[in-house]
Design an enzyme around this catalytic site. Structure first.
Site, PDB file in Angstrom:
ATOM      1  N   HIS A  40       0.827  -1.204   0.000  1.00 43.50           N
ATOM      2  CA  HIS A  40       0.000   0.000   0.000  1.00 43.50           C
ATOM      3  C   HIS A  40       0.866   1.260   0.000  1.00 43.50           C
ATOM      4  O   HIS A  40       0.540   2.250  -0.668  1.00 43.50           O
ATOM      5  CB  HIS A  40      -0.914   0.016   1.228  1.00 43.50           C
ATOM      6  CG  HIS A  40      -1.894  -1.111   1.274  1.00 43.50           C
ATOM      7  ND1 HIS A  40      -1.734  -2.190   2.097  1.00 43.50           N
ATOM      8  CD2 HIS A  40      -3.043  -1.330   0.583  1.00 43.50           C
ATOM      9  CE1 HIS A  40      -2.747  -3.027   1.938  1.00 43.50           C
ATOM     10  NE2 HIS A  40      -3.551  -2.531   1.018  1.00 43.50           N
ATOM     11  N   VAL A 179       4.176  -5.717  -4.892  1.00 42.52           N
ATOM     12  CA  VAL A 179       5.307  -5.632  -3.971  1.00 42.52           C
ATOM     13  C   VAL A 179       5.427  -6.973  -3.253  1.00 42.52           C
ATOM     14  O   VAL A 179       4.435  -7.520  -2.766  1.00 42.52           O
ATOM     15  CB  VAL A 179       5.111  -4.486  -2.956  1.00 42.52           C
ATOM     16  CG1 VAL A 179       6.221  -4.479  -1.916  1.00 42.52           C
ATOM     17  CG2 VAL A 179       5.066  -3.147  -3.698  1.00 42.52           C
TER      18      VAL A 179
END
Length: 281
Positions: A40, A179
């Protein structure tokens, strides 16, 4: 450590955005369900590079959970979320209540037909209907120029891109690469559910996808060969494969061949935790 303003209601949000617009500032938006992590933070950093102001929403959306799913136990950590997004460059956190988002008498829903019941949607009926509904509402409340979504939830991104095109929503959706942890596991809020032993086994999902990539590179390979390689790789691990499939990376339609942009998607259970991941082919 600095924090960011917390906005609870859509009226206060509208006032804040109006002031920014009056100054000619662009607005980026990162919608989340909270329990934030480095994935995030990467979305917020990208948005902060490309927009003058960034709003992060934190809302655990009941519409996208099935009756036997983890809505009640989904991790909630708003104070830590605010600190994380402040460090990444956000200007405000919007954390509405369920009553603010879905007042009494709410009846309208959004569904992207033909894409919402594929892959994850086949096993989570109504999930993408809930996602599309809440995201459209958030777009109408925030009125961003750009919205940022991680490719870990690849099907979600393509469903929302289709919704934006079909309904003429004036928002540019920006895809941001997944990620990963150092061992290859895709960052996810649900990784917090994993026991120590499960966490050690979890990178097998990414490894199985890489086996699918290698299979797809063989001369004359077809999508079924890539999916079969994922199944074989996971059969030797504690993970229980739910599905593996090759999709057109632009339209999400099931791929008939490996020509053009393709995405290898998979979902698997590790104990009670459902993990998803994908890689380009």
């Amino acid at each position: 450590m600095k924090n960011v303003p917390l906005v609870r209601g859509k009226a206060g949000l509208a006032r804040r955005v109006k002031l920014w617009r009056a100054r000619g500032l662009s607005v980026g938006f990162v919608p989340t369900m909270g329990a934030l992590h480095d994935g995030h933070a990467a979305l917020v950093r990208r948005a902060a590079r490309e927009c003058d102001r960034v709003i992060v929403s934190v809302f655990v959306n009941p519409l996208q959970f099935g009756p036997n799913e983890d809505f009640g136990r989904y991790p909630r950590a708003l104070p830590a979320d605010r600190r994380l997004v402040a460090a990444a460059g956000a200007a405000a956190v919007y954390a509405p209540s369920p009553a603010e988002m879905y007042p009494e008498g709410f009846r309208t829903h959004v569904e992207v037909e033909g894409l919402s019941d594929l892959y994850c949607g086949a096993y989570r009926p109504g999930h993408f209907r809930g996602v599309a509904t809440v995201v459209l509402k958030l777009f109408n409340q925030v009125r961003p120029d750009r919205a940022y979504f991680g490719e870990k939830d690849f099907q979600q991104v393509v469903v929302l891109e289709r919704m934006v095109r079909d309904l003429d929503v004036p928002v540019k959706i920006v895809r941001v690469p997944t990620v990963r942890e150092a061992d290859g596991l895709a960052r996810s809020s649900r990784n917090a559910y994993l026991s120590r032993e499960e966490r050690a086994a979890a990178p097998a999902l990414r490894a199985a996808l890489e086996a699918g990539v290698q299979a797809a590179r063989a001369p004359g390979a077809a999508p079924a060969r890539a999916a079969a390689a994922v199944r074989r790789a996971l059969s030797r691990t504690p993970l229980r494969l739910q599905y593996a499939a090759v999709a057109d990376a632009l339209t999400l339609e099931p791929a008939r061949d490996l020509r053009g942009p393709r995405r290898l998607l998979a979902a698997a259970y590790l104990g009670r935790t459902r993990l998803i991941d994908n890689v380009p082919l």
